[in-house]
Design a protein around this motif. Sequence first.
Motif, short mmCIF file in Angstrom:
data_model
loop_
_atom_site.label_atom_id
_atom_site.label_comp_id
_atom_site.label_asym_id
_atom_site.label_seq_id
_atom_site.Cartn_x
_atom_site.Cartn_y
_atom_site.Cartn_z
N VAL A 1 0.84 -1.20 0.00
CA VAL A 1 0.00 0.00 0.00
C VAL A 1 0.88 1.25 0.00
O VAL A 1 1.71 1.42 0.88
N SER A 2 0.65 2.14 -0.98
CA SER A 2 1.44 3.37 -1.01
C SER A 2 0.71 4.56 -0.39
O SER A 2 1.34 5.53 0.01
N ASP A 3 -0.62 4.48 -0.29
CA ASP A 3 -1.38 5.59 0.27
C ASP A 3 -2.78 5.09 0.61
O ASP A 3 -3.22 4.04 0.12
N ILE A 4 -3.48 5.87 1.44
CA ILE A 4 -4.89 5.60 1.74
C ILE A 4 -5.63 6.93 1.70
O ILE A 4 -5.03 7.99 1.87
N ALA A 5 -6.93 6.85 1.47
CA ALA A 5 -7.75 8.06 1.43
C ALA A 5 -9.19 7.70 1.74
O ALA A 5 -9.63 6.57 1.48
N LEU A 6 -9.90 8.66 2.28
CA LEU A 6 -11.35 8.53 2.47
C LEU A 6 -12.03 9.31 1.36
O LEU A 6 -11.65 10.44 1.07
N ILE A 7 -13.02 8.70 0.74
CA ILE A 7 -13.78 9.35 -0.33
C ILE A 7 -15.26 9.04 -0.11
O ILE A 7 -15.62 7.90 0.20
N HIS A 8 -16.10 10.05 -0.23
CA HIS A 8 -17.53 9.82 -0.03
C HIS A 8 -18.04 8.88 -1.12
O HIS A 8 -17.62 8.97 -2.28
N TYR A 9 -18.96 8.01 -0.74
CA TYR A 9 -19.45 7.03 -1.72
C TYR A 9 -20.06 7.67 -2.95
O TYR A 9 -19.96 7.13 -4.05
N ASN A 10 -20.70 8.85 -2.81
CA ASN A 10 -21.26 9.53 -3.99
C ASN A 10 -20.17 9.97 -4.96
O ASN A 10 -20.33 9.87 -6.17
N VAL A 11 -19.06 10.46 -4.41
CA VAL A 11 -17.93 10.89 -5.25
C VAL A 11 -17.33 9.67 -5.94
O VAL A 11 -17.02 9.70 -7.14
N LEU A 12 -17.16 8.59 -5.19
CA LEU A 12 -16.62 7.36 -5.78
C LEU A 12 -17.53 6.87 -6.91
O LEU A 12 -17.04 6.52 -7.99
N LYS A 13 -18.82 6.87 -6.71
CA LYS A 13 -19.76 6.45 -7.77
C LYS A 13 -19.61 7.32 -9.01
O LYS A 13 -19.59 6.81 -10.13
N GLU A 14 -19.48 8.64 -8.80
CA GLU A 14 -19.30 9.56 -9.93
C GLU A 14 -18.00 9.26 -10.68
O GLU A 14 -17.97 9.23 -11.91
N HIS A 15 -16.93 9.04 -9.92
CA HIS A 15 -15.63 8.73 -10.54
C HIS A 15 -15.71 7.46 -11.38
O HIS A 15 -15.16 7.40 -12.49
N LEU A 16 -16.38 6.45 -10.86
CA LEU A 16 -16.44 5.17 -11.55
C LEU A 16 -17.25 5.25 -12.84
O LEU A 16 -17.05 4.46 -13.76
N GLN A 17 -18.15 6.23 -12.92
CA GLN A 17 -18.97 6.40 -14.12
C GLN A 17 -18.33 7.31 -15.15
O GLN A 17 -18.80 7.39 -16.28
N ASP A 18 -17.25 7.97 -14.78
CA ASP A 18 -16.55 8.90 -15.67
C ASP A 18 -15.38 8.18 -16.32
O ASP A 18 -14.52 7.63 -15.63
N SER A 19 -15.32 8.20 -17.64
CA SER A 19 -14.29 7.41 -18.35
C SER A 19 -12.87 7.84 -18.00
O SER A 19 -11.96 7.01 -17.97
N LYS A 20 -12.65 9.13 -17.74
CA LYS A 20 -11.31 9.59 -17.36
C LYS A 20 -10.99 9.26 -15.90
O LYS A 20 -9.96 8.68 -15.59
#
Length: 184
Positions: free
Chosen positions: A140-159
């Motif tokens: 593991v090189s790093d850890i982070a907390l991300i809100h589930y809504n932001v994660l869902k948005e990221h996963l739906q964005d091709s970039k």
Amino acid sequence: MADELIDILDKTGKLTGEVKLKSEAHRLGLYHASVHIWFYTKKGEVLLQKRAYNKDTYPDLWDVSVAGHIEAGETPENSAIREIKEEIGLLVSKTNLDFIGIYLSKKTPKPNLYDNEFHHIYLSQLEVPITSLLLQEEEVSDIALIHYNVLKEHLQDSKQSKIYVPHNVTYYNLVLNKIINRLQ
């Protein structure tokens, strides 16, 4: 990252009685088991780990909070507890693990590496600050907390999705929906 002995499974997830090195199972595309532990906070944040740069699969990508192979003869719960301690330095008990199911993942992350895994998936509420976690540098090189809504948005964005391990969308939806259900 040691090559560990793992139990070989059939295509339905049942033990075959064979034990092989993880590298051999990946080279031959043999079915085997892993644990995925997703930590979340009461605020709806999900703990992600960034895989170490020298990992043989998906280096430098953000992934499940903690994951690892179930060693030969090991129970999924004991594997989860061991992996959590190894990767982020957190001691948890079986009562802190909420089993949500098994998901078959079939990937070919690179030529001649076939990862056919039955993921035993657990959720656990993170009750300590992430600054108190001790990262296993080889994994593991790093850890982070991300809100589930932001994660869902990221996963739906091709970039944006390119910074995450490419788990199947069905897998991500299963996990995130189970987390959301626990927050309601």
